[in-house]
Motif scaffolding. Structure first.
Motif, PDB file in Angstrom:
ATOM      1  N   GLU A 110       0.811  -1.215   0.000  1.00 30.84           N
ATOM      2  CA  GLU A 110       0.000   0.000   0.000  1.00 30.84           C
ATOM      3  C   GLU A 110       0.847   1.269   0.000  1.00 30.84           C
ATOM      4  OE1 GLU A 110      -3.728  -0.046   2.338  1.00 30.84           O
ATOM      5  OE2 GLU A 110      -2.870  -1.818   3.299  1.00 30.84           O
ATOM      6  N   LEU A 111       2.156   1.138   0.046  1.00 31.30           N
ATOM      7  CA  LEU A 111       3.015   2.314   0.084  1.00 31.30           C
ATOM      8  C   LEU A 111       2.796   3.189  -1.152  1.00 31.30           C
ATOM      9  CD1 LEU A 111       6.329   0.703   1.400  1.00 31.30           C
ATOM     10  CD2 LEU A 111       4.734   2.179   2.677  1.00 31.30           C
ATOM     11  N   PRO A 112       2.734   4.501  -0.986  1.00 35.19           N
ATOM     12  CA  PRO A 112       2.521   5.390  -2.130  1.00 35.19           C
ATOM     13  C   PRO A 112       3.623   5.257  -3.169  1.00 35.19           C
ATOM     14  CG  PRO A 112       2.195   6.569  -0.059  1.00 35.19           C
ATOM     15  CD  PRO A 112       2.804   5.243   0.294  1.00 35.19           C
ATOM     16  N   PHE A 113       3.226   5.404  -4.425  1.00 33.17           N
ATOM     17  CA  PHE A 113       4.171   5.428  -5.549  1.00 33.17           C
ATOM     18  C   PHE A 113       5.073   4.190  -5.577  1.00 33.17           C
ATOM     19  CE2 PHE A 113       3.352   9.939  -4.396  1.00 33.17           C
ATOM     20  CZ  PHE A 113       2.690  10.322  -5.560  1.00 33.17           C
ATOM     21  N   SER A 114       4.468   3.025  -5.384  1.00 39.85           N
ATOM     22  CA  SER A 114       5.269   1.801  -5.337  1.00 39.85           C
ATOM     23  C   SER A 114       4.921   0.788  -6.413  1.00 39.85           C
ATOM     24  CB  SER A 114       5.142   1.128  -3.962  1.00 39.85           C
ATOM     25  OG  SER A 114       3.794   0.787  -3.695  1.00 39.85           O
ATOM     26  N   LEU A 115       3.683   0.768  -6.894  1.00 38.04           N
ATOM     27  CA  LEU A 115       3.252  -0.278  -7.815  1.00 38.04           C
ATOM     28  C   LEU A 115       2.605   0.290  -9.075  1.00 38.04           C
ATOM     29  CD1 LEU A 115       1.689  -2.913  -5.385  1.00 38.04           C
ATOM     30  CD2 LEU A 115       3.953  -2.936  -6.444  1.00 38.04           C
ATOM     31  N   PRO A 116       2.545  -0.519 -10.146  1.00 34.85           N
ATOM     32  CA  PRO A 116       1.893  -0.056 -11.377  1.00 34.85           C
ATOM     33  C   PRO A 116       0.441   0.317 -11.116  1.00 34.85           C
ATOM     34  CG  PRO A 116       3.086  -2.106 -11.754  1.00 34.85           C
ATOM     35  CD  PRO A 116       3.080  -1.886 -10.279  1.00 34.85           C
ATOM     36  N   PRO A 117      -0.096   1.287 -11.859  1.00 32.92           N
ATOM     37  CA  PRO A 117      -1.470   1.739 -11.618  1.00 32.92           C
ATOM     38  C   PRO A 117      -2.545   0.783 -12.141  1.00 32.92           C
ATOM     39  CG  PRO A 117      -0.506   2.961 -13.436  1.00 32.92           C
ATOM     40  CD  PRO A 117       0.595   2.134 -12.853  1.00 32.92           C
ATOM     41  N   GLY A 118      -2.186  -0.129 -13.031  1.00 31.08           N
ATOM     42  CA  GLY A 118      -3.170  -1.000 -13.663  1.00 31.08           C
ATOM     43  C   GLY A 118      -3.581  -2.197 -12.826  1.00 31.08           C
ATOM     44  N   GLY A 119      -4.689  -2.813 -13.233  1.00 31.56           N
ATOM     45  CA  GLY A 119      -5.194  -3.978 -12.528  1.00 31.56           C
ATOM     46  C   GLY A 119      -4.350  -5.225 -12.749  1.00 31.56           C
ATOM     47  N   VAL A 120      -4.104  -5.581 -14.006  1.00 31.72           N
ATOM     48  CA  VAL A 120      -3.331  -6.793 -14.300  1.00 31.72           C
ATOM     49  C   VAL A 120      -1.882  -6.638 -13.860  1.00 31.72           C
ATOM     50  CG1 VAL A 120      -2.441  -8.268 -16.143  1.00 31.72           C
ATOM     51  CG2 VAL A 120      -4.823  -7.529 -16.198  1.00 31.72           C
ATOM     52  N   THR A 121      -1.263  -5.510 -14.198  1.00 29.56           N
ATOM     53  CA  THR A 121       0.138  -5.319 -13.807  1.00 29.56           C
ATOM     54  C   THR A 121       0.269  -5.244 -12.291  1.00 29.56           C
ATOM     55  OG1 THR A 121      -0.182  -2.945 -14.190  1.00 29.56           O
ATOM     56  CG2 THR A 121       0.876  -4.216 -15.947  1.00 29.56           C
ATOM     57  N   GLY A 122      -0.697  -4.588 -11.645  1.00 30.01           N
ATOM     58  CA  GLY A 122      -0.684  -4.525 -10.190  1.00 30.01           C
ATOM     59  C   GLY A 122      -0.880  -5.892  -9.560  1.00 30.01           C
ATOM     60  N   ALA A 123      -1.764  -6.708 -10.150  1.00 31.24           N
ATOM     61  CA  ALA A 123      -2.009  -8.057  -9.638  1.00 31.24           C
ATOM     62  C   ALA A 123      -0.758  -8.917  -9.751  1.00 31.24           C
ATOM     63  CB  ALA A 123      -3.169  -8.700 -10.399  1.00 31.24           C
ATOM     64  N   ARG A 124      -0.079  -8.825 -10.882  1.00 32.68           N
ATOM     65  CA  ARG A 124       1.145  -9.617 -11.073  1.00 32.68           C
ATOM     66  C   ARG A 124       2.215  -9.212 -10.070  1.00 32.68           C
ATOM     67  NH1 ARG A 124       0.922  -8.944 -17.664  1.00 32.68           N
ATOM     68  NH2 ARG A 124      -0.530 -10.671 -18.060  1.00 32.68           N
ATOM     69  N   ALA A 125       2.345  -7.908  -9.845  1.00 29.85           N
ATOM     70  CA  ALA A 125       3.339  -7.423  -8.891  1.00 29.85           C
ATOM     71  C   ALA A 125       3.003  -7.872  -7.472  1.00 29.85           C
ATOM     72  CB  ALA A 125       3.430  -5.904  -8.962  1.00 29.85           C
ATOM     73  N   MET A 126       1.723  -7.777  -7.100  1.00 32.07           N
ATOM     74  CA  MET A 126       1.320  -8.175  -5.753  1.00 32.07           C
ATOM     75  C   MET A 126       1.494  -9.675  -5.534  1.00 32.07           C
ATOM     76  SD  MET A 126      -1.962  -5.857  -4.673  1.00 32.07           S
ATOM     77  CE  MET A 126      -1.782  -4.079  -4.426  1.00 32.07           C
ATOM     78  N   TRP A 127       1.147 -10.475  -6.526  1.00 37.29           N
ATOM     79  CA  TRP A 127       1.318 -11.936  -6.391  1.00 37.29           C
ATOM     80  C   TRP A 127       2.802 -12.280  -6.277  1.00 37.29           C
ATOM     81  CZ3 TRP A 127      -1.594 -15.859  -5.052  1.00 37.29           C
ATOM     82  CH2 TRP A 127      -1.106 -17.151  -5.242  1.00 37.29           C
TER      83      TRP A 127
END
Length: 348
Positions: A110-127
């Motif tokens: 949840e840290l600001p400015f840490s992950l891609p803004p998109g759903g799929v790219t964000g999901a891949r990064a989080m997984w």
């Protein structure tokens, strides 16, 4: 004398069929799947229903879902994790951010400015991050998916927010603790209120706007009381994002036959996380187009102002690292890993 044997034979067949039907019913496993949104929501229609259909099909009908949208099993969204842990539900969709301190490693997402803004790219990064650093948070569950609620957009009624200075003094609805910290660091005033109350809050001047993903705006008519919608550059990390998880009761999973476990595994993990990400991306794209078509202003912050926001809000990450370190976690390493993994998926 009448022959009684044919009726007895028929009775035997009927009994056998009845026992066979009972055995078949006994073998069918029902998965109670609970979540907090309505049955017409994107999650229910685009994620929960397809997942349930897939496990029923792949199991040859040996496993099916009973869906309980809108908290039909009772409780509140923050209580869903305990409901699935205790077996009230077999599977739930919830967010770790609803339970401050319970999922400490996941908080880094949840840290600001840490992950891609998109759903799929964000999901891949989080997984990816969770598989490397976050599984201890879910030792009491079977983690089926973790994905991003996508980047929040700054929506305001009277003036656009194109710089950190523009946020000073503004009262904005905040969806999470980290978004609140982000707003406070830039001089804004975060306001916690149910998303269903945001539109009325803006129309009555109680708040000046809201931070929420695109798809939420038309869903609760925030777009009708705001004029400006501001996001960062598409090739850079988003302002903030909320992780969501699909959790399964550990005992329920372990009670399944190897065949049914394989069905759950096939339809979960990265595949389910990406499915949810695609649903969020589709909802966001449709909402963005709708707002632009009706005359709302969709704006992108310039690179220089974006960098100024990153610098001004850096203290949020610094403070979290200290908090994580106090819990015997390597906060600095976890924060660095989130940024590294986030950069890996930017633009993909």
């Amino acid at each position: 004398m009448k022959n009684i044997y044919p009726p007895l034979a028929s009775l035997s067949v009927a009994i056998a069929l009845a026992f066979g039907a009972s055995a078949a019913q006994a073998q069918q496993v029902t998965i109670k799947f609970s979540h907090f949104l309505a049955s017409n929501s994107n999650f229910h229609k685009g994620v929960a229903e397809p997942w349930c259909a897939a496990i029923e099909k792949d199991s040859g009908g040996k496993m099916k879902c009973q869906l309980y949208p809108a908290l039909q099993l009772g409780g509140t969204p923050p209580q869903l994790a305990d409901q699935v842990k205790n077996g009230v539900a077999d599977v739930v969709w919830t967010s770790p951010s609803y339970s401050t301190g319970r999922f400490p490693r996941t908080e880094a997402l949840e840290l600001p400015f840490s992950l891609p803004p998109g759903g799929v790219t964000g999901a891949r990064a989080m997984w990816d991050y969770t598989q490397k650093h976050g599984l201890e948070d879910y030792k009491d569950f079977k983690l089926l998916a973790i994905f991003s609620g996508t980047n929040v957009v700054i929506s305001t009624a009277s003036k656009p927010v194109m710089s950190a200075d523009d946020l000073k003094g503004l009262k904005l609805r905040s969806p999470s603790r980290f978004t609140s910290l982000f707003l406070s660091s830039l001089g804004g005033t975060p306001v916690n209120m149910p998303v269903a109350a945001v539109t009325e809050g803006i129309s009555k001047g109680v708040i000046d706007g809201a931070m929420a993903p695109w798809e939420i705006l038309p869903a609760v008519k925030i777009d009708e009381v705001t004029k400006y919608h501001i996001e960062g550059p598409a090739n850079l990390a988003g302002f903030s994002q909320t992780p969501f998880t699909v959790l399964m009761n550990k005992r329920k999973y372990e009670s399944l036959t190897p065949e049914l476990k394989a069905v759950i595994d096939k339809n979960s993990g990265l595949a389910l996380s990406e499915l949810a990400g695609k649903v969020w991306d589709k909802g966001n794209d449709e909402a963005r187009k709708k707002l632009a078509a009706q005359g709302n202003k969709v704006l992108v912050i310039k690179d220089a102002e974006y960098k100024a926001m990153v610098k001004a809000s850096a203290g949020v990450e610094t403070d979290w690292i200290k908090q994580a370190t106090a819990k015997n976690l390597d906060g600095a390493k976890l924060a660095a890993e989130v940024h590294s993994i986030g950069n890996k998926y930017l633009g993909k």
